[in-house]
Design a protein around this motif. Structure first.
Motif, PDB file in Angstrom:
ATOM      1  N   GLY A 298      11.051  -5.637  -1.666  1.00 44.70           N
ATOM      2  CA  GLY A 298      11.849  -4.418  -1.605  1.00 44.70           C
ATOM      3  C   GLY A 298      11.344  -3.353  -2.564  1.00 44.70           C
ATOM      4  N   GLY A 299      10.976  -3.739  -3.770  1.00 41.05           N
ATOM      5  CA  GLY A 299      10.452  -2.771  -4.729  1.00 41.05           C
ATOM      6  C   GLY A 299       9.133  -2.181  -4.283  1.00 41.05           C
ATOM      7  N   ASN A 300       8.225  -3.037  -3.782  1.00 43.89           N
ATOM      8  CA  ASN A 300       6.934  -2.543  -3.306  1.00 43.89           C
ATOM      9  C   ASN A 300       7.106  -1.655  -2.068  1.00 43.89           C
ATOM     10  OD1 ASN A 300       5.381  -3.839  -5.282  1.00 43.89           O
ATOM     11  ND2 ASN A 300       5.272  -5.736  -4.071  1.00 43.89           N
ATOM     12  N   TYR A 301       8.088  -1.970  -1.229  1.00 45.56           N
ATOM     13  CA  TYR A 301       8.326  -1.171  -0.025  1.00 45.56           C
ATOM     14  C   TYR A 301       8.822   0.222  -0.399  1.00 45.56           C
ATOM     15  CZ  TYR A 301      10.242   0.278   4.469  1.00 45.56           C
ATOM     16  OH  TYR A 301      10.544   0.992   5.616  1.00 45.56           O
ATOM     17  N   LEU A 302       9.735   0.256  -1.361  1.00 44.60           N
ATOM     18  CA  LEU A 302      10.263   1.557  -1.775  1.00 44.60           C
ATOM     19  C   LEU A 302       9.193   2.401  -2.447  1.00 44.60           C
ATOM     20  CD1 LEU A 302      13.759   0.494  -3.164  1.00 44.60           C
ATOM     21  CD2 LEU A 302      13.261   1.620  -0.971  1.00 44.60           C
ATOM     22  N   MET A 303       8.289   1.755  -3.140  1.00 46.32           N
ATOM     23  CA  MET A 303       7.231   2.491  -3.850  1.00 46.32           C
ATOM     24  C   MET A 303       5.960   2.610  -3.006  1.00 46.32           C
ATOM     25  SD  MET A 303       7.664   0.811  -7.640  1.00 46.32           S
ATOM     26  CE  MET A 303       6.329   1.780  -8.301  1.00 46.32           C
ATOM     27  N   ALA A 304       6.023   2.039  -1.787  1.00 44.77           N
ATOM     28  CA  ALA A 304       4.859   2.071  -0.889  1.00 44.77           C
ATOM     29  C   ALA A 304       3.609   1.518  -1.565  1.00 44.77           C
ATOM     30  CB  ALA A 304       4.621   3.489  -0.375  1.00 44.77           C
ATOM     31  N   ASN A 305       3.813   0.417  -2.245  1.00 46.10           N
ATOM     32  CA  ASN A 305       2.712  -0.201  -2.985  1.00 46.10           C
ATOM     33  C   ASN A 305       2.021  -1.241  -2.098  1.00 46.10           C
ATOM     34  OD1 ASN A 305       0.947  -1.229  -4.866  1.00 46.10           O
ATOM     35  ND2 ASN A 305       2.515  -2.386  -5.981  1.00 46.10           N
TER      36      ASN A 305
ATOM     37  N   ILE B 251       2.627 -10.995  -1.747  1.00 43.19           N
ATOM     38  CA  ILE B 251       3.720 -10.052  -1.472  1.00 43.19           C
ATOM     39  C   ILE B 251       3.301  -8.645  -1.872  1.00 43.19           C
ATOM     40  CG2 ILE B 251       6.083  -9.402  -2.069  1.00 43.19           C
ATOM     41  CD1 ILE B 251       6.706 -12.311  -2.432  1.00 43.19           C
ATOM     42  N   ASP B 252       3.414  -7.741  -0.913  1.00 43.50           N
ATOM     43  CA  ASP B 252       3.255  -6.312  -1.186  1.00 43.50           C
ATOM     44  C   ASP B 252       4.309  -5.572  -0.362  1.00 43.50           C
ATOM     45  OD1 ASP B 252       2.264  -6.608   1.338  1.00 43.50           O
ATOM     46  OD2 ASP B 252       0.235  -5.915   0.888  1.00 43.50           O
ATOM     47  N   ALA B 253       4.028  -4.378   0.118  1.00 42.26           N
ATOM     48  CA  ALA B 253       5.003  -3.610   0.900  1.00 42.26           C
ATOM     49  C   ALA B 253       5.097  -4.081   2.346  1.00 42.26           C
ATOM     50  CB  ALA B 253       4.646  -2.116   0.865  1.00 42.26           C
ATOM     51  N   THR B 254       4.195  -4.997   2.753  1.00 39.78           N
ATOM     52  CA  THR B 254       4.218  -5.506   4.126  1.00 39.78           C
ATOM     53  C   THR B 254       5.386  -6.473   4.295  1.00 39.78           C
ATOM     54  OG1 THR B 254       1.810  -5.328   4.193  1.00 39.78           O
ATOM     55  CG2 THR B 254       2.870  -6.651   5.917  1.00 39.78           C
ATOM     56  N   PHE B 255       6.091  -6.346   5.422  1.00 39.43           N
ATOM     57  CA  PHE B 255       7.223  -7.228   5.679  1.00 39.43           C
ATOM     58  C   PHE B 255       6.699  -8.585   6.155  1.00 39.43           C
ATOM     59  CE2 PHE B 255      10.600  -8.929   8.461  1.00 39.43           C
ATOM     60  CZ  PHE B 255      11.638  -8.950   7.545  1.00 39.43           C
ATOM     61  N   ALA B 256       6.842  -9.599   5.302  1.00 40.25           N
ATOM     62  CA  ALA B 256       6.375 -10.956   5.622  1.00 40.25           C
ATOM     63  C   ALA B 256       7.338 -11.949   4.990  1.00 40.25           C
ATOM     64  CB  ALA B 256       4.949 -11.157   5.115  1.00 40.25           C
TER      65      ALA B 256
ATOM     66  N   MET C 188      14.445 -15.490  -3.340  1.00 40.94           N
ATOM     67  CA  MET C 188      15.120 -14.260  -3.778  1.00 40.94           C
ATOM     68  C   MET C 188      14.164 -13.359  -4.559  1.00 40.94           C
ATOM     69  SD  MET C 188      18.844 -15.783  -4.924  1.00 40.94           S
ATOM     70  CE  MET C 188      19.468 -14.141  -5.325  1.00 40.94           C
ATOM     71  N   SER C 189      13.323 -13.947  -5.384  1.00 40.31           N
ATOM     72  CA  SER C 189      12.355 -13.155  -6.134  1.00 40.31           C
ATOM     73  C   SER C 189      11.365 -12.483  -5.194  1.00 40.31           C
ATOM     74  CB  SER C 189      11.620 -14.034  -7.142  1.00 40.31           C
ATOM     75  OG  SER C 189      10.595 -13.315  -7.792  1.00 40.31           O
ATOM     76  N   GLY C 190      10.897 -13.216  -4.180  1.00 37.27           N
ATOM     77  CA  GLY C 190       9.976 -12.630  -3.203  1.00 37.27           C
ATOM     78  C   GLY C 190      10.603 -11.469  -2.461  1.00 37.27           C
ATOM     79  N   ALA C 191      11.871 -11.617  -2.075  1.00 37.87           N
ATOM     80  CA  ALA C 191      12.558 -10.539  -1.365  1.00 37.87           C
ATOM     81  C   ALA C 191      12.720  -9.303  -2.250  1.00 37.87           C
ATOM     82  CB  ALA C 191      13.915 -11.036  -0.875  1.00 37.87           C
ATOM     83  N   VAL C 192      13.065  -9.532  -3.516  1.00 39.28           N
ATOM     84  CA  VAL C 192      13.250  -8.400  -4.432  1.00 39.28           C
ATOM     85  C   VAL C 192      11.920  -7.691  -4.677  1.00 39.28           C
ATOM     86  CG1 VAL C 192      13.848  -7.767  -6.792  1.00 39.28           C
ATOM     87  CG2 VAL C 192      15.281  -9.381  -5.528  1.00 39.28           C
TER      88      VAL C 192
END
Length: 315
Positions: A225-232, A163-168, A218-222
């Protein structure tokens, strides 16, 4: 006329003169042997008696040996008959089993038959095929697929399930069964075995799988979301650490057993290894641990299925 008187004096024999008790025939024959037999053999009476007794003893020994030999043969024959009977019974039993197996109704073949046999094994062997062993199977199999081969295979698993900022969305539940390090996999299996075994009587197999799957998703989704907002996009999050944290929360709420008590329950170097592993996870992977702890607390407090029935520690 003169008278002449003759006096005759007779000397009596000893047998006549002296009185002696009469002896019975048995006593006589015990002490004497026939003179004719002794004289015909050219032996004295004592020598003949010894040879006569020796002959009797030899005949008695021979008869005893013959009886013993016959008894031994009889015993050997009986043992042989028993062995033959046992072998015949085994052969008959094997034939009956083979015949019964041939007469058993055969199930459907192909994929349908394979699925039916799996269902039958799951029903007949609950000690082997249960939720805890299923979780171990998934984690160990994924570890083998990810860690063996070249770095190409490892990168594929990390890029697909990490899990990173990529939507998967598929990675949200699957990241929790992915490990690429033997020590991390061993740590996860030890902790999950202890936590799942104690949670199983409270939730049941289906409830335990639902709890862990819900926490992972739920943990993966959260985390996404955090990585997406931080562009990580420089770091991949994976591993069952969020699920372990949620199970620690459940054990603490339902049984009053704190995480450090669980770690201290192991012995010797295993305790040391688990403490070192826990410290490394808290330092290097705080995101999944924080998400799992929060989500597990909410589920155990708010969801009626996961509130569970409090049980005594260690049960």
């Amino acid at each position: 006329m003169s008278l002449v008187v003759f006096f005759f004096f007779f000397q009596a024999e000893d047998g006549i003169r002296d009185a002696q008790e009469s002896r019975g025939l048995g006593d006589v024959y015990k002490r004497q042997v026939p003179a004719s037999a002794a004289s015909s053999a050219g032996l004295s009476s004592a020598a003949f008696q010894r040879r006569f007794n020796t002959t009797k003893d030899d005949a008695s020994k021979k008869a005893t040996e013959e009886t013993t030999t016959e008894d031994k043969k009889t015993t050997e024959e009986e043992d042989s008959n028993k062995e033959k009977t046992s072998e015949e019974e085994e052969q008959d039993g094997s034939k009956k089993k083979k015949k019964a197996k041939e007469e058993e109704p055969k199930g459907p073949g192909g994929i349908k038959g394979f699925i039916e046999r799996i269902k039958s094994d799951l029903r007949d062997y609950p000690d082997i095929y249960n939720g805890v062993n299923l979780i171990h199977f998934l984690i160990f199999t994924t570890f083998c697929l990810c860690s063996t081969g070249s770095n190409v295979e490892e990168e594929w698993w990390l890029n697909t399930w990490g899990i990173d900022a990529t939507f998967a969305p598929w990675a949200w539940p699957l990241h929790s069964i992915l490990t690429n390090n033997f020590l991390a996999m061993t740590w996860a299996m030890l902790i999950l075995n202890d936590l799942c075994v104690t949670a199983l009587p409270v939730l049941g197999v289906r409830g335990l799988i639902m709890y862990m799957g819900t926490v992972a998703s739920m943990s993966g989704a959260v985390m996404w979301g955090g990585n997406y907002l931080m562009a990580n996009t420089s770091e991949k999050q994976f591993g069952p650490w969020d699920v372990c944290a949620a199970l620690f929360v459940m054990k603490a709420l339902h049984q009053g057993v704190m995480p450090w008590t669980v770690l201290n329950s192991f012995n010797s170097w295993v305790k040391y290894a688990l403490w070192v592993g826990a410290a490394c996870l808290v330092w290097y992977d705080p995101q999944p641990i924080a998400c799992g702890t929060a989500i597990g607390f909410v589920l155990c407090k708010a969801h009626p299925r996961f509130r569970g029935i409090p049980v005594a520690p260690g049960k």
